[in-house]
Motif scaffolding. Structure first.
Motif, PDB file in Angstrom:
ATOM      1  N   PRO A 104      -6.188   2.251   0.059  1.00 37.51           N
ATOM      2  CA  PRO A 104      -6.341   3.621   0.576  1.00 37.51           C
ATOM      3  C   PRO A 104      -7.660   4.265   0.166  1.00 37.51           C
ATOM      4  O   PRO A 104      -8.231   5.052   0.924  1.00 37.51           O
ATOM      5  N   SER A 105      -8.144   3.955  -1.045  1.00 37.37           N
ATOM      6  CA  SER A 105      -9.400   4.563  -1.496  1.00 37.37           C
ATOM      7  C   SER A 105     -10.596   4.102  -0.683  1.00 37.37           C
ATOM      8  O   SER A 105     -11.614   4.802  -0.641  1.00 37.37           O
ATOM      9  N   THR A 106     -10.503   2.943  -0.038  1.00 35.03           N
ATOM     10  CA  THR A 106     -11.607   2.472   0.801  1.00 35.03           C
ATOM     11  C   THR A 106     -11.540   3.044   2.213  1.00 35.03           C
ATOM     12  O   THR A 106     -12.377   2.687   3.043  1.00 35.03           O
ATOM     13  N   ARG A 107     -10.557   3.903   2.465  1.00 35.04           N
ATOM     14  CA  ARG A 107     -10.451   4.548   3.773  1.00 35.04           C
ATOM     15  C   ARG A 107     -10.606   6.063   3.679  1.00 35.04           C
ATOM     16  O   ARG A 107     -10.308   6.767   4.643  1.00 35.04           O
ATOM     17  N   GLU A 108     -11.067   6.547   2.531  1.00 37.32           N
ATOM     18  CA  GLU A 108     -11.275   7.978   2.346  1.00 37.32           C
ATOM     19  C   GLU A 108     -12.739   8.249   2.040  1.00 37.32           C
ATOM     20  O   GLU A 108     -13.430   7.411   1.435  1.00 37.32           O
ATOM     21  N   VAL A 109     -13.205   9.434   2.445  1.00 32.38           N
ATOM     22  CA  VAL A 109     -14.642   9.732   2.394  1.00 32.38           C
ATOM     23  C   VAL A 109     -15.138   9.842   0.956  1.00 32.38           C
ATOM     24  O   VAL A 109     -16.128   9.202   0.572  1.00 32.38           O
ATOM     25  N   ARG A 139       1.548  11.266  -3.725  1.00 33.85           N
ATOM     26  CA  ARG A 139       1.080  10.841  -2.409  1.00 33.85           C
ATOM     27  C   ARG A 139       2.225  10.379  -1.512  1.00 33.85           C
ATOM     28  O   ARG A 139       2.160  10.531  -0.295  1.00 33.85           O
ATOM     29  N   GLY A 186     -10.980  -2.071   4.811  1.00 32.32           N
ATOM     30  CA  GLY A 186     -10.048  -1.078   4.285  1.00 32.32           C
ATOM     31  C   GLY A 186      -8.855  -1.654   3.578  1.00 32.32           C
ATOM     32  O   GLY A 186      -7.710  -1.337   3.946  1.00 32.32           O
ATOM     33  N   ASN A 199       1.982  10.317   4.799  1.00 32.58           N
ATOM     34  CA  ASN A 199       2.460   9.113   4.102  1.00 32.58           C
ATOM     35  C   ASN A 199       3.974   8.975   4.209  1.00 32.58           C
ATOM     36  O   ASN A 199       4.499   7.869   4.388  1.00 32.58           O
ATOM     37  N   ASN A 254       3.228  14.099   0.560  1.00 34.79           N
ATOM     38  CA  ASN A 254       2.255  13.995   1.643  1.00 34.79           C
ATOM     39  C   ASN A 254       3.002  13.671   2.927  1.00 34.79           C
ATOM     40  O   ASN A 254       3.657  12.626   3.034  1.00 34.79           O
TER      41      ASN A 254
END
Length: 531
Positions: free
Chosen positions: A406-411, A78, A403, A85, A82
């Motif tokens: 990062p996982s709480t900001r992805e669908v 990541r 958020g 990032n 990415n």
């Protein structure tokens, strides 16, 4: 007269100390049939056999080891591969004051190596003071080092740095993937261009014209001949332009491509293996799966803590082994902290998720607080489950808005969290319906009131016992052995008893078991109306 014949159904009389015996020739006496007893198991049904227990623990240990490497692989994938990032991290790097100072010093050195500032100043100063050109150049260099961080903090420079990093990273990824029509992988280099930053710094110092003049000469035929001569004499290769940092050379291409392929594969395979190991351990823990799920939570916490520890160890190693100048260590430490921020976020996320799993497993356990919480939630889960789902959804929405990871900001992770929360509420609902089918909404309030009444009753009972003890102590002091020693000894014994009772009474008052009125009333009863 003959003795009466004994009845065949009655056994001969025996003394109380004689054991009961059975004639082997007689049939067994018919009595109520007793159910056959099964042999007791050697271990409880909820505990696995020792060998199986060790096997499951071994699976958990393997899952933690694989999980640590999985976190590192995902972080590298990541962070390096990415573009967004990479660009965001690079922007944060140049926004750091210590890194601005270090980069500014590098740019000033690059600028003054390209332009002979003393010579330029000597050409414009009168002949009477041309000897001041060298000191003035040194002063200008010091001033430039002070101004450079301010220049780097401006919005145009920050934007140019962000664009340069994004371009270099895209070019790097294209080369690692094999190149395209505009980027060649043969005898090429991936370079982070800082020329724009040099131009802006030169303009800020009033040296832009001289800098561009030197650059044009170096890029012309005269500069090419001079560069070739220097390269032959010194055995080094000089760059055709200034302000470039080489990220990758073609000689390193094959190794870099292999590493990228390995990282991409490990970032998928290692998390999948760790997840399968956890599922296997829970599946094998038949009869104690709740404990196994709780262990999974603690394993996630361990993985997060080990990742944080690895980050700390790597930081110390990188700074101490690569930085030789103590003044540069703060900038490198900040750069490493910013560059590994995604690793730190992933570790903290794993610790948080692990603690959530531990709390969920505890809530399904048999401890008194957990049972009390389930009893309190049972009516709402049975009669108003829609409100429970609404509260859970609201909490998830607040976490998404916040958020923190990062996982709480992805669908996809958010959808996964929603599914897990729904399954958890449904499992808790079934459990409370089985345990407390008749629980009502007012049961919690009634149980709290009953608990308080029971505590109050025990407190009053303790006070009554103290008063009885005080009365008996006074009687013993008056008529017991202490009376033989005179009235002074009797008074001292009674006084000690009252002091102990007063201390216990004060302790009950301090702990809130007695109100102020009750404390005063009991104190008066203990000491007398004049106290």
């Amino acid at each position: 007269m003959e003795p009466p014949a004994e009845s065949p159904s009655e056994p001969p009389a025996r003394g109380p100390s004689e054991p009961a015996t059975q004639d082997p020739t007689e049939p067994l006496a018919q009595g109520p049939a007793e159910p056959p007893t099964e042999p007791l198991p050697t271990t409880p049904a909820s505990a696995p056999a020792p060998a199986r227990h060790w096997g499951i623990n071994t699976i958990f240990v393997l899952a933690v080891i694989v999980g640590v490497f999985a976190v590192l692989a995902v972080w590298v994938n990541r962070q390096v591969l990415n573009t967004d990032n990479w660009t965001n991290t690079s922007s944060r790097l140049l926004a750091d004051p210590k890194i601005q100072a270090a980069v500014g010093s590098l740019l000033v050195n690059e600028l003054f190596s390209q332009v002979d500032v003393a010579k330029e100043l000597k050409s414009v100063l009168p002949s009477e003071v041309d000897g001041l050109a060298a000191p003035a150049a040194d002063g200008l260099r010091t001033l430039a080092i002070q101004i450079a961080p301010q220049v780097l903090a401006t919005a145009p420079v920050q934007k140019a740095w962000r664009t340069a990093n994004r371009t270099a990273q895209i070019e790097l990824l294209e080369i690692l993937k094999g190149g395209n029509k505009t980027i060649s992988t043969n005898n090429g280099e991936v370079t982070l261009q800082l020329h724009t930053l040099l131009v802006r710094l030169a303009a800020q110092l009033g040296l832009q014209q001289q800098f561009e003049s030197v650059q044009s000469k170096l890029q012309g035929s005269t500069g090419e001949v001079a560069r070739s001569t220097v390269q032959e004499k010194l055995g080094v290769k000089l760059p055709p332009s200034s302000g470039g940092i080489v990220l990758l050379r073609s000689s390193q291409l094959k190794t870099a491509q292999d590493i990228v392929k390995a990282i991409k594969g490990l970032a998928i395979v290692l998390p999948a293996i760790a997840l399968l190991l956890f599922l296997l351990a829970v599946y094998l823990a038949e009869g104690w799966r709740r404990v196994a799920i709780r262990t999974c939570g603690w394993c996630l916490v361990a993985i997060g803590l080990l990742a944080v520890l690895a980050r700390r160890v790597l930081s110390d190693y990188v700074v101490n082994s690569l930085v030789k100048v103590p003044a540069d260590k703060p900038a490198v430490q900040h750069a490493f902290a910013i560059g590994t921020s995604l690793l730190y976020d992933a570790a903290i996320a794993l610790i948080t998720y692990g603690l959530v799993i531990v709390v969920a497993a505890w809530l399904a356990g048999r401890t008194r607080p957990a049972v009390a919480i389930r009893r309190a939630l049972a009516p709402s889960l049975r009669e108003h489950v829609q409100y429970v789902y609404a509260v859970a959804a609201l909490l998830l929405l607040l976490v998404v808005i916040w958020g923190p990871f990062p996982s709480t900001r992805e669908v996809l992770p958010i959808i996964g969290f929603a599914i897990l929360i729904g399954l958890g509420v449904q499992a808790l609902r079934r459990m409370t319906a089985r345990e407390f089918p008749d629980a009502q909404l007012g049961d919690l309030r009634s149980s709290i009131r009953d608990w308080y009444a029971a505590r109050r009753h025990s407190t009053l009972t303790a006070i009554t016992a103290m008063r009885s003890s005080a009365s008996s102590g006074q009687a013993d002091a008056a008529y017991g052995p202490a009376a033989a020693h005179g009235p002074a000894a009797s008074a001292g014994s009674a006084r000690d008893t009252r002091i102990g009772d007063l201390e216990r009474l004060a302790d009950l008052h301090d702990r809130g078991a007695l109100t102020d009125e009750e404390f005063r009333a009991q104190k008066t009863a203990l000491l007398g109306p004049g106290a």
